[in-house]
Design an enzyme around this catalytic site. Sequence first.
Site, PDB file in Angstrom:
ATOM      1  N   CYS A  93     -11.054-113.870  36.902  1.00  0.00           N
ATOM      2  CA  CYS A  93     -12.430-113.517  36.550  1.00  0.00           C
ATOM      3  C   CYS A  93     -12.458-113.210  35.064  1.00  0.00           C
ATOM      4  CB  CYS A  93     -12.926-112.323  37.353  1.00  0.00           C
ATOM      5  SG  CYS A  93     -14.590-111.783  36.878  1.00  0.00           S
ATOM      6  N   TYR A 133     -30.259 -87.440  39.266  1.00  0.00           N
ATOM      7  CA  TYR A 133     -29.342 -88.531  39.597  1.00  0.00           C
ATOM      8  C   TYR A 133     -28.111 -88.373  38.693  1.00  0.00           C
ATOM      9  CZ  TYR A 133     -33.923 -90.252  41.143  1.00  0.00           C
ATOM     10  OH  TYR A 133     -35.184 -90.357  41.701  1.00  0.00           O
ATOM     11  N   CYS A 176     -19.837-119.315  41.665  1.00  0.00           N
ATOM     12  CA  CYS A 176     -19.897-117.857  41.753  1.00  0.00           C
ATOM     13  C   CYS A 176     -21.260-117.354  41.291  1.00  0.00           C
ATOM     14  CB  CYS A 176     -18.789-117.264  40.894  1.00  0.00           C
ATOM     15  SG  CYS A 176     -18.821-115.465  40.771  1.00  0.00           S
ATOM     16  N   CYS A 217     -31.205 -99.130  34.628  1.00  0.00           N
ATOM     17  CA  CYS A 217     -30.440-100.361  34.737  1.00  0.00           C
ATOM     18  C   CYS A 217     -31.306-101.512  35.212  1.00  0.00           C
ATOM     19  CB  CYS A 217     -29.241-100.174  35.668  1.00  0.00           C
ATOM     20  SG  CYS A 217     -29.680 -99.682  37.340  1.00  0.00           S
ATOM     21  N   CYS A 271     -22.168-114.216  37.423  1.00  0.00           N
ATOM     22  CA  CYS A 271     -22.630-114.346  36.038  1.00  0.00           C
ATOM     23  C   CYS A 271     -23.849-115.256  35.981  1.00  0.00           C
ATOM     24  CB  CYS A 271     -21.525-114.917  35.152  1.00  0.00           C
ATOM     25  SG  CYS A 271     -20.139-113.781  34.885  1.00  0.00           S
ATOM     26  N   GLU A 311     -27.745 -84.464  42.392  1.00  0.00           N
ATOM     27  CA  GLU A 311     -27.085 -85.723  42.758  1.00  0.00           C
ATOM     28  C   GLU A 311     -27.085 -85.869  44.276  1.00  0.00           C
ATOM     29  OE1 GLU A 311     -25.264 -89.058  43.487  1.00  0.00           O
ATOM     30  OE2 GLU A 311     -25.907 -88.523  41.457  1.00  0.00           O
ATOM     31  N   GLN A 334     -19.972 -95.939  34.718  1.00  0.00           N
ATOM     32  CA  GLN A 334     -20.333 -97.128  33.973  1.00  0.00           C
ATOM     33  C   GLN A 334     -19.161 -98.109  33.913  1.00  0.00           C
ATOM     34  OE1 GLN A 334     -23.213 -98.148  32.637  1.00  0.00           O
ATOM     35  NE2 GLN A 334     -24.393 -96.337  33.184  1.00  0.00           N
ATOM     36  N   ASP A 377     -31.415 -90.757  35.555  1.00  0.00           N
ATOM     37  CA  ASP A 377     -30.689 -92.025  35.575  1.00  0.00           C
ATOM     38  C   ASP A 377     -30.707 -92.548  37.008  1.00  0.00           C
ATOM     39  OD1 ASP A 377     -29.039 -94.169  35.164  1.00  0.00           O
ATOM     40  OD2 ASP A 377     -27.243 -93.014  34.706  1.00  0.00           O
ATOM     41  N   CYS A 385     -15.875-119.876  32.307  1.00  0.00           N
ATOM     42  CA  CYS A 385     -15.392-119.896  33.687  1.00  0.00           C
ATOM     43  C   CYS A 385     -15.874-121.155  34.391  1.00  0.00           C
ATOM     44  CB  CYS A 385     -15.877-118.657  34.441  1.00  0.00           C
ATOM     45  SG  CYS A 385     -15.403-118.645  36.194  1.00  0.00           S
TER      46      CYS A 385
END
Length: 398
Positions: free
Chosen positions: A159, A261, A82, A356, A85, A285, A232, A329, A74
């Site tokens: 993108c 979660y 940007c 994450c 990334c 949740e 996801q 999670d 890109c």
Amino acid sequence: MTDWTGRRVEVEVGAVAHGGHCVARAEGRVVFVRHALPGERVIVAITDDKGGSFCRGDAVEILTASPARVEPPCPLARPAGCGGCDWQHATGEEQRNLKAAVVAEQLKRLAGLDWDVEVEELAGGLLHWRTRTRLAVDRQGRPGFRAHRSHKVIPVEHCHIAAPGTVDQVVGKKWKPRAEVDVSVDANGRTHISEITEVRRETVTRRVSGSAVAVERAARRDWRLDAHGFWQVHPDAADMLAEVVSEWSGAKPSACAWDLYAGVGLFAAVLADQVGPEGSVIAVESSRRAAEDGADNLSDLPQVRVFAGMVEQVLVDGDLPDPDVVVLDPPRKGAGREVVDAIAARSPERVIYVACDPASLARDVASFAGHGYRLTQLRAFDTFPMTHHVECVALLER
């Protein structure tokens, strides 16, 4: 106060650090460098300096390149471009090595653990994987993404990491200036687009195409959920994570399991299959919409009870049965000590932590260690190629 903003310095790039940059040193100061790779010699343009012991910058000239350096696909993956990334200038193998080094470093620094980490590649390669994204809109009504650590919108025409049916359906059109555009493509290939604006300090959402409900598939089930809610973003991630949870949970028939979660119930469904109709699964949740979707998705599993509320509050006030296994999670900030303490107080045999953010994972692993839980297995997955993000699953045993 030292301020190097705008200055250029020549540095030798050191180790990778959490956040999509590497560490270098210049005149006794730490410089966090983007668009570089370990071992390179580069010219860095300082972009952000608040004084003190460190500053931030972009590698604007590569004097000695790493063998792992490639041309970014890109043209916007560059300094002042940007901010989406972080590692387009590295081979896929090097990206995974960098992420593995970050996870290992966080576990060492924050949890005191020496752990050999491997980040596993998912199917599909480095491009065209992201099925859900949110774009910003500039003053001229052009959609794009924000620059790194900035509110500036970089307009885009394409993108490279976005899945077909997402960004390509948004660009080339005019949107309300300063709005945001949510776009997703679900498992049926249907595109859902909403424009989000703020009117008199209230958020207004206008559906542009698709519907309010998306259909996804994972763990041998169909899932109906908010088209712009949490799921996801890599098409193979949900199935892979569900597979690991199934393998590690050790949940036996008639056992009790917690899914904290829980989102729309992905892991709760896996656990419910394992404990059977005589067992019980507690899913908690905080998003009421996601909890309602979860209850609907799992209505064929009477052994599952869904609670809508903050996890820390439900664990204290919910009068829940003691679990044999807990799956959690949490969001990027992690579970935190209050939730870890509440889980450990119920003495589950196993805790499966889906993370994450490696720093949050390491902090919570250290908190669990204070209650006598040790890390026994860890897998990491490249669910966000070209970015610095990585998904980990950790097994903690009492």
